[in-house]
Design an enzyme around this catalytic site. Structure first.
Site: not given
Ligand code: GLY
Ligand code: MN
Ligand code: MN
Length: 433
Positions: A43, A244, A261, A272, A353, A357, A364, A382, A386, A395, A397
């Site tokens: 439930d 991820h 992150d 973010d 990557h 964004h 996003h 960002e 790697y 990274r 960001e």
């Molecule tokens: N944390 C998701 C991104 O950095 O796009």
């Molecule tokens: Mn991001």
């Molecule tokens: Mn991020």
């Protein structure tokens, strides 16, 4: 009273509806569905998070609702359908908004029980030439997902009597440019994110696992009425090379870097942020060199968040800067670059990557890679490197407000090497066993 939320005046939502109305064609209707609750098991439902478009237009954070906007003779009318009061539901899950409450939040006077939607639908759609439906936009991520808006879209499209369009592009024009109130809420999400990071820095030498670090972050999010805006990444050593990685299950090892992150979501608005820190408080010379390379690319790119630019253009420039840095770090060779396939440039081996964004209600957010930047838009910056064979992923960001000059909204979240090392060493020393 809901102490976790800041009350947003209904004027905000009314203005958003009017803006959408201005984009709609004459004799048209826009239909936006609230997200359904998502069943987990037994439930239990997953924690509820409203469809961002629905929230933006109504402020209502409840499942089972539908918004209909009708434009005729340049006049916009709003109709909101909400579930009827249900005493059994209330016993198990709590209060549902009544008509007066829904009106006070959304500023919509035309409120009807949800089951009336089916009956009134024909009337509402009468004499309309175009119907805008809030459908699922990105097939890569939504294939197989069930959403009332999508089923509605599919049914209407198959009948082909009218033009059926997606509402998202009309809304994106407005959602991408942040209003003052939205910037305030995002700033609060960023401040909460900063606070959690400073606590992590001070405690890191006494934390032994990725999930302890995650707990520290969540503690500071939750105590200030926020949640995580997305799955938090706490990735030590090699785990940081998995873009991820969200399991956050491993031990932290002295000598490794730790990639975080993490971003708070406050009143549905997201921060973010990514930071990378040494588990034992000191960067090795090699870690320092790679870190400085990422930081140089990031700082150069932040200056590019000016009106007229696009994500695609940023990616191109960031790729060039990254190529130079990877050459200096000895990770790629001039030969690799000469031989590279344009579609798969050599730098992608270590930087896989995109740079950026849009950010807002969604992490996003509305807006795409060709959307020309305008003042007031917020996007992430960002870059990362790697390196599996060196057991590290870095990274950095930040969240940038487009302008001339651009403003780094997360500039107070520490990222310079000496600053990071200093804060870590000012915290609790490691526990002697
Ligand atoms: N944390 C998701 C991104 O950095 O796009
Ligand atoms: Mn991001
Ligand atoms: Mn991020």
């Amino acid at each position: 009273m809901d102490m976790k939320r800041e009350k947003i005046a209904s004027d905000f939502f009314r203005k958003n509806r009017n803006n959408l109305g201005n984009e709609m064609q004459e004799n048209s209707v826009a239909i936006v569905f609230a997200h359904d609750e998502l069943w987990r098991n037994g439930d239990q439902y997953y924690p509820y998070r409203q469809n961002s478009n629905f929230f933006y237009l109504t402020g209502i954070e409840q499942a089972g609702c539908v918004l209909v906007l009708r434009k005729q003779e340049s006049r916009l009318q709003s109709f909101l359908f909400i579930p009827r009061a249900d005493p059994t539901y209330e016993i198990w899950f709590g209060h549902r908004l009544d008509k007066e409450e829904a009106e006070a939040i959304s500023g919509i006077a035309g409120i009807f029980p949800r089951e009336e939607f089916e009956r009134m639908r024909k009337k509402l759609l009468k004499n309309t030439e175009t119907i805008y439906v809030d459908r699922l936009e990105d097939e890569n991520f939504t294939r197989g997902i069930s959403y009332a808006g999508q089923s509605f879209f599919d049914t209407l499209s198959s009948s082909a009597k009218r033009k059926v369009k997606s509402v998202a592009p009309l809304l994106a024009k407005y959602r991408t440019v942040k209003q003052k109130l939205e910037l305030q809420l995002m700033k609060k999400a960023m401040d909460i994110t900063q606070e959690s990071f400073e606590h992590v820095l001070k405690k890191i030498r006494r934390l032994h696992t990725e999930y302890e670090v995650e707990a520290e972050i969540f503690y500071h999010f939750h105590r200030r009425g926020a949640v995580a805006a997305y799955e938090t990444i706490v990735a030590g050593g090699l785990n940081a090379t998995v873009l991820h990685y969200v399991e956050n299950k491993d031990d932290l090892l002295s000598g490794d870097l730790l990639l975080l992150d993490f971003g708070a979501e406050y009143n549905n608005y997201a921060a973010d942020c990514s930071r990378t820190i040494p588990v034992n408080g000191k960067f090795s010379p090699r870690q320092k060199a790679v870190y400085e390379a990422v930081l140089r690319v990031q700082e150069a790119m932040i200056r590019e968040y000016v009106p007229g630019n696009t994500i695609n253009k940023l990616n191109e420039k960031a790729g060039k800067l990254m190529e130079k840095e990877l050459l200096s770090l000895g990770l790629i060779t001039p030969e690799d670059i000469r031989k590279q396939d344009k579609e798969h440039p050599a730098y992608k081996k270590y930087y896989m990557h995109g740079l950026s964004h849009f950010l807002g209600l969604d992490v996003h957010d509305a807006g795409n890679k060709d959307t020309p930047f305008r003042e007031g838009m917020v996007l992430t910056c960002e870059p990362g490197i790697y390196i599996r064979k060196e057991n590290m992923g870095i990274r950095i960001e930040d969240d940038i407000l487009v302008g001339n000059p651009p403003v780094n909204l997360t500039r107070n979240i520490p990222k310079k090497i000496d600053e990071l090392e200093k804060i870590i060493s000012s915290g609790n020393p490691p526990q002697k066993l």
